[in-house]
Design an enzyme around this catalytic site. Sequence first.
Site, PDB file in Angstrom:
ATOM      1  N   LYS A 108       5.752   6.475   0.354  1.00 32.31           N
ATOM      2  CA  LYS A 108       5.038   6.420  -0.926  1.00 32.31           C
ATOM      3  C   LYS A 108       4.677   7.788  -1.476  1.00 32.31           C
ATOM      4  O   LYS A 108       4.372   7.917  -2.661  1.00 32.31           O
ATOM      5  CB  LYS A 108       3.788   5.538  -0.804  1.00 32.31           C
ATOM      6  CG  LYS A 108       4.142   4.083  -0.589  1.00 32.31           C
ATOM      7  CD  LYS A 108       2.993   3.158  -0.898  1.00 32.31           C
ATOM      8  CE  LYS A 108       3.479   1.707  -0.836  1.00 32.31           C
ATOM      9  NZ  LYS A 108       2.421   0.742  -0.988  1.00 32.31           N
TER      10      LYS A 108
ATOM     11  N   LYS B 107      14.330  -3.439   2.113  1.00 27.61           N
ATOM     12  CA  LYS B 107      13.527  -4.660   2.209  1.00 27.61           C
ATOM     13  C   LYS B 107      13.182  -5.195   0.814  1.00 27.61           C
ATOM     14  O   LYS B 107      13.086  -4.427  -0.152  1.00 27.61           O
ATOM     15  CB  LYS B 107      12.280  -4.432   3.056  1.00 27.61           C
ATOM     16  CG  LYS B 107      11.254  -3.567   2.411  1.00 27.61           C
ATOM     17  CD  LYS B 107       9.908  -3.625   3.131  1.00 27.61           C
ATOM     18  CE  LYS B 107       8.921  -2.802   2.337  1.00 27.61           C
ATOM     19  NZ  LYS B 107       7.568  -2.817   2.753  1.00 27.61           N
TER      20      LYS B 107
ATOM     21  N   LYS C   4       7.775  -5.937  -3.804  1.00 23.40           N
ATOM     22  CA  LYS C   4       7.107  -6.375  -5.027  1.00 23.40           C
ATOM     23  C   LYS C   4       7.423  -5.459  -6.193  1.00 23.40           C
ATOM     24  O   LYS C   4       7.378  -5.874  -7.342  1.00 23.40           O
ATOM     25  CB  LYS C   4       5.583  -6.341  -4.821  1.00 23.40           C
ATOM     26  CG  LYS C   4       5.031  -7.421  -3.927  1.00 23.40           C
ATOM     27  CD  LYS C   4       3.546  -7.129  -3.648  1.00 23.40           C
ATOM     28  CE  LYS C   4       2.877  -8.253  -2.873  1.00 23.40           C
ATOM     29  NZ  LYS C   4       1.527  -7.870  -2.404  1.00 23.40           N
TER      30      LYS C   4
HETATM   31  P1  AMP Z   1       1.985  -6.612   0.923  1.00 26.30           P
HETATM   32  O1  AMP Z   1       2.590  -7.198  -0.263  1.00 26.30           O
HETATM   33  O2  AMP Z   1       2.487  -5.251   1.179  1.00 26.30           O
HETATM   34  O3  AMP Z   1       0.506  -6.744   0.953  1.00 26.30           O
HETATM   35  O4  AMP Z   1       2.533  -7.483   2.116  1.00 26.30           O
HETATM   36  C1  AMP Z   1       1.998  -8.720   2.483  1.00 26.30           C
HETATM   37  C2  AMP Z   1       2.633  -9.214   3.753  1.00 26.30           C
HETATM   38  O5  AMP Z   1       4.019  -9.498   3.545  1.00 26.30           O
HETATM   39  C3  AMP Z   1       2.611  -8.192   4.899  1.00 26.30           C
HETATM   40  O6  AMP Z   1       2.361  -8.887   6.111  1.00 26.30           O
HETATM   41  C4  AMP Z   1       3.990  -7.612   4.907  1.00 26.30           C
HETATM   42  O7  AMP Z   1       4.370  -7.143   6.162  1.00 26.30           O
HETATM   43  C5  AMP Z   1       4.812  -8.821   4.509  1.00 26.30           C
HETATM   44  N1  AMP Z   1       6.067  -8.434   3.858  1.00 26.30           N
HETATM   45  C6  AMP Z   1       6.208  -7.640   2.766  1.00 26.30           C
HETATM   46  N2  AMP Z   1       7.504  -7.505   2.435  1.00 26.30           N
HETATM   47  C7  AMP Z   1       8.212  -8.222   3.360  1.00 26.30           C
HETATM   48  C8  AMP Z   1       9.599  -8.478   3.554  1.00 26.30           C
HETATM   49  N3  AMP Z   1      10.527  -7.965   2.743  1.00 26.30           N
HETATM   50  N4  AMP Z   1       9.966  -9.263   4.598  1.00 26.30           N
HETATM   51  C9  AMP Z   1       9.027  -9.788   5.433  1.00 26.30           C
HETATM   52  N5  AMP Z   1       7.699  -9.595   5.291  1.00 26.30           N
HETATM   53  C10 AMP Z   1       7.284  -8.823   4.271  1.00 26.30           C
END
Ligand code: AMP
Length: 327
Positions: free
Chosen positions: A111, A192, A195
């Site tokens: 980031k 990966k 969002k």
């Molecule tokens: P965040 O949106 O970063 O708050 O992520 C929320 C949850 O989703 C966290 O546990 C991340 O590790 C999981 N996560 C985010 N992106 C992925 C992905 N591409 N595949 C699997 N898990 C994900």
Amino acid sequence: MKRAFSGVQPTGNIHIGNYIGALKQFVQLQNEMETVYCIVDLHSITVPQNPKELQEHTLDVAALYLSVGLDPKKSIIFVQSTVPAHAELAWILTCNSYTGELSRMIQFKDKSKEKESAPTGLFTYPLLMAADILLYDAQYVPVGNDQKQHIELTRDLAERFNNKYGDTFVVPEYKGTKVGARIMALDDPTNKMSKSAENEHSRISLLDTPSKVKKSIMRATTDSDNEIRFDEENKPGISNLLAIYSVFSGLDIKEIERKYAGCGYGQLKKDLVEVVNDSLVDIQKKYFEIRKSDELLEILREGTKKAQNISEETMIRVKEKIGLVRL
Ligand code: AMP
Ligand code: TRP
């Protein structure tokens, strides 16, 4: 009784990667142990946010938690900023951590890449995350694979603190899913699913319409040998689609391979569109009922009270250990 803790940032576009890597596990764990799930709004302000949208997205994620099957009778569901102990413990952990270990965090490096100076909050982000987990004496942290390094750091911080001040924190463990701990972007299966990617067809958001889901899946990048086989290294695109298929259908990957032996990618994709849309329809129906209801706010207020009770006890213990006065 064992306890699990996890959190999701309220940044919109919650996608099937979040669902598969995190939310689905949250729901399963409700029946196995105590579960505490947070919407981590303080984490999301490590990058600029529009205040009005941040408030909306916080409630959106809370509504999604309930729509995918979290049950407020079984889980504590709350918003991070409504429990002051998170920021308080984060500061104490900051004073027991090193810039060297924070500089090694992959998420921070990603980031802050190509920036001369990065926001301080991005750098100390993992300390707030460690505080979240340690406040609740959580043994397990269900998250996607991208968060594993942050859990390792949390373990180091907990062990360091325990060694220095005597047994205080439970040392938590990463809990990942067998299939789908890292769901890849549909347009580029070497990255990966995220969002924030510019191409909206790189992800499937939980609130996408059936026609958007269809477009994203039918356009998904695959390879040219037309054999349906799970092989993440040589066939990352097809392997990603198989993982998604498996999670949403409940079939294991071997069964799916057998089912599609001799078929082309087109057939697999067409069926996957249906499998995903069937699940999303159910989630969305609940979501639109819950999102505008007063019940949602009531559930979050209840969650805050319960989370405050647990975290205040931890803070009394921590303050005592480090010598902060109690009057
Ligand atoms: P965040 O949106 O970063 O708050 O992520 C929320 C949850 O989703 C966290 O546990 C991340 O590790 C999981 N996560 C985010 N992106 C992925 C992905 N591409 N595949 C699997 N898990 C994900
Ligand atoms: N850092 C996590 C993510 O981006 C979100 C998070 C914040 C979290 N605090 C947490 C996850 C505590 C698990 C436990 O996905």
